[in-house]
Enzyme design. Structure first.
Site, PDB file in Angstrom:
ATOM      1  NE  ARG A 138      41.811  37.813  47.100  1.00 15.09           N
ATOM      2  CZ  ARG A 138      42.630  36.888  46.570  1.00 15.09           C
ATOM      3  NH1 ARG A 138      42.288  36.252  45.460  1.00 15.09           N
ATOM      4  NH2 ARG A 138      43.774  36.594  47.143  1.00 15.09           N
ATOM      5  CE1 TYR A 147      21.679  51.334  34.755  1.00 17.09           C
ATOM      6  CE2 TYR A 147      23.553  49.845  34.817  1.00 17.09           C
ATOM      7  CZ  TYR A 147      22.887  50.945  35.307  1.00 17.09           C
ATOM      8  OH  TYR A 147      23.415  51.656  36.351  1.00 17.09           O
ATOM      9  CG  ASP A 198      20.953  42.146  32.814  1.00 18.00           C
ATOM     10  OD1 ASP A 198      20.165  41.721  33.676  1.00 18.00           O
ATOM     11  OD2 ASP A 198      21.618  43.187  32.959  1.00 18.00           O
ATOM     12  CE  LYS A 230      18.758  47.708  39.703  1.00 18.71           C
ATOM     13  NZ  LYS A 230      20.200  47.455  39.674  1.00 18.71           N
TER      14      LYS A 230
END
Length: 411
Positions: free
Chosen positions: A65, A118, A191, A216
């Protein structure tokens, strides 16, 4: 400066972050192994050992983690390609943006965001930051630099933009907004998912932090969900890292880290093919009688084409267009296609197509969608790397279906 920092983008896309495995591991792995271990053995009990003493750059790991060898290699490569000093990889692009903003704002703060974000990011800002965390949010046309500055108040701590935007492909002037952010001592985040690090690097234009949905283009094969943020701000990186490891505890899994590392090796050649195909599709659509508008920064008709040419090194593989007709026409067009798959998401090697008003942006109220130009006939296209002739023929079949009136059944 290290050798990898002097190397070309194409070279760093293949090698950055993986040198320890090629030259230092017992097996001499050419590619980074998938380290699935949740925990790592320590050489001994050191009473002075703390989290800060564990340095992944020295091959030291404690718990996955906190850091994992596969994820660490990916984060090194992402930082190199984006031109930053620090990168953190998350389980999704949404998680990456959420953790970055959570690290940057407090209740009572103000945030300025682009209005054509988005839909998932916009809903996060409205439903989580504004409604639950008491962060005031103002949405503004990111393409209007003066409007962005006007929206900044004494309480503003973050400006968050997306360029090009989803789905209207609107650009913001990154360098100009970076100057505004600096003058008001405001954090500026971008972004960069749609352009990818290959075609645009906002940090080099003055942004403080850059986010990606690695789902993406960075991964590029529609088989991994992930996200990342990159920054050269040491303090911000430390805070985001703390939230990633402890506060939120969100990170990209080793197998997904491996997939993105693998995908990045072909990012330059994929992006060139995406762009070439997208330009051909955009020009085809712009000349078609059944299309009223095409939104692609590579077209000279795009109102921000000059800005795109100035701040981007290519125009990407995503475009949207307005079909001349009604919702039923858009549905008939989309359902006729065979090479273009009707599906959400972008950036994979296969061509995808969708109707934002009924799919990605359907959760937004109609008035909000229409305010940013998302009509019932706006179609978004993620152009893949297939033969462009096949793609154009498929689109032509969709247009042909619009000319074929339904035949009533005989009684």
């Amino acid at each position: 400066m290290e050798q990898e920092d002097r190397a070309a983008f194409e070279t760093r896309a293949v090698t950055a972050g993986e040198e320890p495995f090629r030259v230092g591991s017992e097996a001499g792995d050419v590619t980074t192994p998938i380290h699935l271990s949740s925990t790592f053995a320590l050489p001994g009990l050191d009473t002075d050992l703390s989290l800060e003493d564990v340095d992944p750059d020295r091959g030291e790991f404690l718990y996955s983690r906190l850091s994992n060898p596969t994820r660490h290699a990916l984060e090194k490569r992402l930082a190199s390609l984006e031109g930053g000093e620090h990168a953190m990889a998350f389980s999704s692009g949404t998680a990456a943006i959420f953790t970055t903003l959570l690290s940057s704002v407090e209740p009572g703060d103000h945030l300025v965001a682009g209005d054509d974000l988005y839909a998932g990011t916009r809903r996060m800002l409205e439903s989580v930051f504004r409604d639950r965390l008491d962060v005031d949010v103002t949405f503004v046309d990111g393409g209007d630099t003066e409007a962005v500055e006007t929206a900044v108040t004494d309480e503003t701590v973050v400006i968050w933009m997306e360029t090009p935007t989803n789905p209207r492909m609107t650009l913001c002037d990154v360098a100009a907004i970076a100057e505004i952010a600096e003058s008001y001592d405001v954090l500026f985040g971008v972004d960069n998912t749609f352009a990818s690090s290959y075609f645009q690097r906002p940090l080099e234009l003055g942004a403080d932090v850059v986010a990606h949905s690695t789902t993406k283009y960075l991964n590029g094969h529609s088989d991994s969900i992930g996200g990342a943020v990159v920054t050269s701000d040491d303090d911000l990186a430390e805070e985001i890292g703390f939230q990633q490891q402890v506060g939120v505890g969100d990170m990209l899994a080793p197998f997904d880290s491996y997939l993105v590392l693998r995908g990045l090796k072909t990012l330059p050649m994929r992006m060139r093919q995406h762009e070439g195909n997208a330009m051909a599709v955009a020009e085809f659509l712009e000349s078609h009688d059944a299309v009223t508008d095409v939104y692609y920064p590579g077209l000279e008709s795009h109102p921000q084409h000059d800005l795109a040419a100035r701040q981007m090194e290519g125009y990407g593989g995503i475009l949207s267009f307005e079909l001349d007709g009604e919702l039923e026409d858009a549905k008939r067009f989309l359902e006729t296609l065979e090479e273009f798959t009707l599906a959400v998401s972008v950036g994979g090697v296969e061509s995808l197509i969708e109707l934002p008003a009924a799919m990605t942006h359907e959760p937004l109220p109609r008035e909000e969608r229409e305010a940013v130009g998302i009509t019932d006939t706006l179609i978004r296209v993620s152009v893949g790397v297939e033969s462009v002739d096949d793609l154009l023929a498929d689109l032509e079949s969709g247009f042909a279906a619009l000319d074929t009136a339904p035949v009533a059944a005989n009684d």
